[in-house]
Scaffold this motif. Structure first.
Motif, PDB file in Angstrom:
ATOM      1  N   ARG A 180     -25.301  20.260  19.804  1.00 46.99           N
ATOM      2  CA  ARG A 180     -25.870  18.900  19.743  1.00 46.99           C
ATOM      3  C   ARG A 180     -26.313  18.522  18.332  1.00 46.99           C
ATOM      4  NH1 ARG A 180     -29.815  18.097  24.843  1.00 46.99           N
ATOM      5  NH2 ARG A 180     -30.417  16.271  23.609  1.00 46.99           N
ATOM      6  N   LEU A 181     -26.721  19.518  17.558  1.00 47.21           N
ATOM      7  CA  LEU A 181     -27.171  19.245  16.185  1.00 47.21           C
ATOM      8  C   LEU A 181     -26.040  19.361  15.157  1.00 47.21           C
ATOM      9  CD1 LEU A 181     -30.607  21.128  16.168  1.00 47.21           C
ATOM     10  CD2 LEU A 181     -30.211  18.673  16.443  1.00 47.21           C
ATOM     11  N   GLY A 182     -24.845  19.740  15.626  1.00 46.48           N
ATOM     12  CA  GLY A 182     -23.712  19.866  14.718  1.00 46.48           C
ATOM     13  C   GLY A 182     -23.820  21.069  13.798  1.00 46.48           C
ATOM     14  N   LEU A 183     -24.396  22.154  14.307  1.00 47.29           N
ATOM     15  CA  LEU A 183     -24.561  23.380  13.515  1.00 47.29           C
ATOM     16  C   LEU A 183     -23.524  24.414  13.940  1.00 47.29           C
ATOM     17  CD1 LEU A 183     -28.450  23.639  13.798  1.00 47.29           C
ATOM     18  CD2 LEU A 183     -27.185  23.136  11.700  1.00 47.29           C
ATOM     19  N   PRO A 184     -22.955  25.165  12.999  1.00 45.90           N
ATOM     20  CA  PRO A 184     -21.973  26.193  13.361  1.00 45.90           C
ATOM     21  C   PRO A 184     -22.599  27.250  14.277  1.00 45.90           C
ATOM     22  CG  PRO A 184     -21.980  25.817  10.989  1.00 45.90           C
ATOM     23  CD  PRO A 184     -23.159  25.091  11.539  1.00 45.90           C
ATOM     24  N   ALA A 185     -21.829  27.694  15.257  1.00 42.49           N
ATOM     25  CA  ALA A 185     -22.330  28.664  16.239  1.00 42.49           C
ATOM     26  C   ALA A 185     -22.798  29.957  15.591  1.00 42.49           C
ATOM     27  CB  ALA A 185     -21.246  28.953  17.280  1.00 42.49           C
ATOM     28  N   GLU A 186     -22.121  30.393  14.531  1.00 43.06           N
ATOM     29  CA  GLU A 186     -22.424  31.694  13.914  1.00 43.06           C
ATOM     30  C   GLU A 186     -23.317  31.598  12.673  1.00 43.06           C
ATOM     31  OE1 GLU A 186     -21.674  34.371  15.598  1.00 43.06           O
ATOM     32  OE2 GLU A 186     -20.777  32.984  17.039  1.00 43.06           O
ATOM     33  N   ALA A 217     -25.609  30.192   5.729  1.00 41.34           N
ATOM     34  CA  ALA A 217     -26.992  29.822   6.038  1.00 41.34           C
ATOM     35  C   ALA A 217     -27.102  28.306   6.219  1.00 41.34           C
ATOM     36  CB  ALA A 217     -27.920  30.281   4.926  1.00 41.34           C
ATOM     37  N   ARG A 218     -28.009  27.883   7.081  1.00 40.85           N
ATOM     38  CA  ARG A 218     -28.287  26.457   7.299  1.00 40.85           C
ATOM     39  C   ARG A 218     -29.801  26.256   7.321  1.00 40.85           C
ATOM     40  NH1 ARG A 218     -23.727  26.686   6.413  1.00 40.85           N
ATOM     41  NH2 ARG A 218     -21.924  25.634   7.363  1.00 40.85           N
ATOM     42  N   ARG A 261     -34.716  25.980  19.471  1.00 43.31           N
ATOM     43  CA  ARG A 261     -33.720  26.850  20.127  1.00 43.31           C
ATOM     44  C   ARG A 261     -32.538  27.126  19.199  1.00 43.31           C
ATOM     45  NH1 ARG A 261     -35.794  29.945  22.576  1.00 43.31           N
ATOM     46  NH2 ARG A 261     -37.260  29.381  24.196  1.00 43.31           N
ATOM     47  N   ALA A 262     -32.189  26.168  18.339  1.00 41.54           N
ATOM     48  CA  ALA A 262     -31.052  26.357  17.420  1.00 41.54           C
ATOM     49  C   ALA A 262     -31.366  27.371  16.328  1.00 41.54           C
ATOM     50  CB  ALA A 262     -30.668  25.030  16.785  1.00 41.54           C
ATOM     51  N   ALA A 263     -32.652  27.634  16.101  1.00 38.28           N
ATOM     52  CA  ALA A 263     -33.070  28.441  14.948  1.00 38.28           C
ATOM     53  C   ALA A 263     -32.969  29.939  15.206  1.00 38.28           C
ATOM     54  CB  ALA A 263     -34.514  28.099  14.590  1.00 38.28           C
ATOM     55  N   ASP A 264     -32.633  30.680  14.144  1.00 37.72           N
ATOM     56  CA  ASP A 264     -32.809  32.133  14.149  1.00 37.72           C
ATOM     57  C   ASP A 264     -34.237  32.467  13.733  1.00 37.72           C
ATOM     58  OD1 ASP A 264     -30.084  33.226  14.716  1.00 37.72           O
ATOM     59  OD2 ASP A 264     -29.599  31.982  12.972  1.00 37.72           O
TER      60      ASP A 264
END
Length: 367
Positions: A180-186, A217-218, A261-264
């Motif tokens: 949903r945020l357009g961030l790469p899965a890995e 990294a993002r 939730r998207a964050a490591d």
């Protein structure tokens, strides 16, 4: 009085945007305490008396934030408003109403030091029957800043900030959040979530991140910017770097989970910090946290769940980000989520209820 009969008025009412007040109210009501709150407008002539008129006479007034009661038009402290508020509280106390203040912050943030604010807080401290802080470091800092000495310590109560488990919607998976945020899965994702203000170190986080030569990294920065110039500076600087995702605007409660939730790992790179609500929010979502070793942070976060750095080291934040690139952040997050029982709201509410009763039945210990 019996706790079941204690009536408390929260001033001001920030519960619409503040889960702390919502959770504390719920916990207190579970103990039989009646809680009302007043959304005091800064323009009201007699805000405390107006609140008493609207909600009825409480046993205790619980002051949380001072801003609406002292701020003038330029956001500097108005001497007239500060004196008026103290007079209202003095008269309430004379009428037998207990006064409790939770010092969430040392000063209002992102402003030049204002001697009128210091004078107001010193008077408020003296007037209150009990003052709550969230950790020993906060107690020490408050006593030192107000110059009230060790005599003032007797009226201080240390009650931890409660956690945020269950306080916000939490239904999306890591994969859904990233999609949903357009961030790469890995990707290795570092998130900052909350008010985008200079004291929170958001610019310093951006600068430290740009020095990482990590293509996978993002950095996600999400939240409302109070200062338009600060937001514009961030936006212009981040333009053209696909590794940086800015979402500068109000984050509704239901969207908070996306950024967490998207964050490591969640970054809380405060330049100044008194309490640690944002650290507890990240821990409540089972996230590893990057934060400076200062104020209440080390009472909440340990080395197993946090990447802590020396706030006075110019390379400290960058070093913490580098550690985060290789750390087992999943295990750190599990540790944080499993370590929340000491921040349970039932404990916080019980301790707060006891403070109300002490305010009503025991003499001011600083007298």
């Amino acid at each position: 009085p019996e706790s079941a009969h204690v009536k408390v008025l929260f001033l001001p009412d920030y519960s619409a945007a503040n889960a702390y007040q919502r959770a504390l109210s719920k916990g207190l009501e579970g103990l039989g305490v009646t809680v009302s709150a007043d959304p005091t407008g800064s323009r009201r002539l007699l805000p405390v008396f107006g609140a008493l008129r609207r909600h009825g006479r409480p046993d205790v007034i619980h002051f949380h934030w001072t801003e609406p009661y002292i701020a003038g038009g330029s956001s500097r402290v108005s001497t007239v408003k500060a004196r008026r508020t103290l007079l209202e509280l003095r008269l309430a106390k004379r009428a037998g109403i207990g006064l409790v203040w939770t010092a969430h912050d040392l000063f209002r943030h992102d402003r030049k030091e204002d001697p009128n604010e210091l004078a107001f807080m010193r008077s408020l401290f003296g007037l209150c029957d009990r003052v709550i802080v969230h950790c020993t470091a906060a107690a020490d800092a408050l006593l030192q800043t107000l110059g009230v000495g060790e005599a003032g310590r007797a009226k201080l109560a240390i009650i931890p900030h409660g956690h945020y488990q269950g306080a916000y919607p939490d239904t999306v998976t890591r994969e859904e959040a990233r999609e949903r945020l357009g961030l790469p899965a890995e990707a290795r994702v570092i998130s900052f979530v909350g008010w985008v203000r200079s004291y929170k170190g958001v610019w310093e986080l951006y600068e430290a991140f740009t020095r990482l030569e990590e293509p996978d990294a993002r950095l996600v920065i999400a939240g409302q910017a109070v200062d338009g110039a600060y937001a514009a500076r961030l936006t212009a600087a981040a333009k053209g770097d696909e590794r940086i995702h800015l979402s500068l605007g109000f984050v509704p409660d239901e969207d908070l989970q996306l950024y967490l939730r998207a964050a490591d790992v969640v970054a809380a790179p405060f330049l100044e910090i008194f309490t640690s609500g944002s650290v507890l929010l990240a821990m409540s979502f089972g996230k590893a946290v990057i934060a400076p070793r200062r104020a209440c942070v080390t009472d909440v976060l340990d080395e197993q769940g946090g990447i802590l750095y020396d706030a006075d080291d110019p390379q400290g934040l960058e070093g913490a980000l580098r550690v985060a690139m290789a750390a087992d952040t999943e295990a750190m997050g599990r540790h944080n989520a499993g370590d929340l029982s000491r921040f349970d709201w039932s404990r916080v509410a019980e301790a707060t209820r006891d403070i109300y009763e002490a305010a009503l039945t025991e003499p001011d210990p600083a007298d």
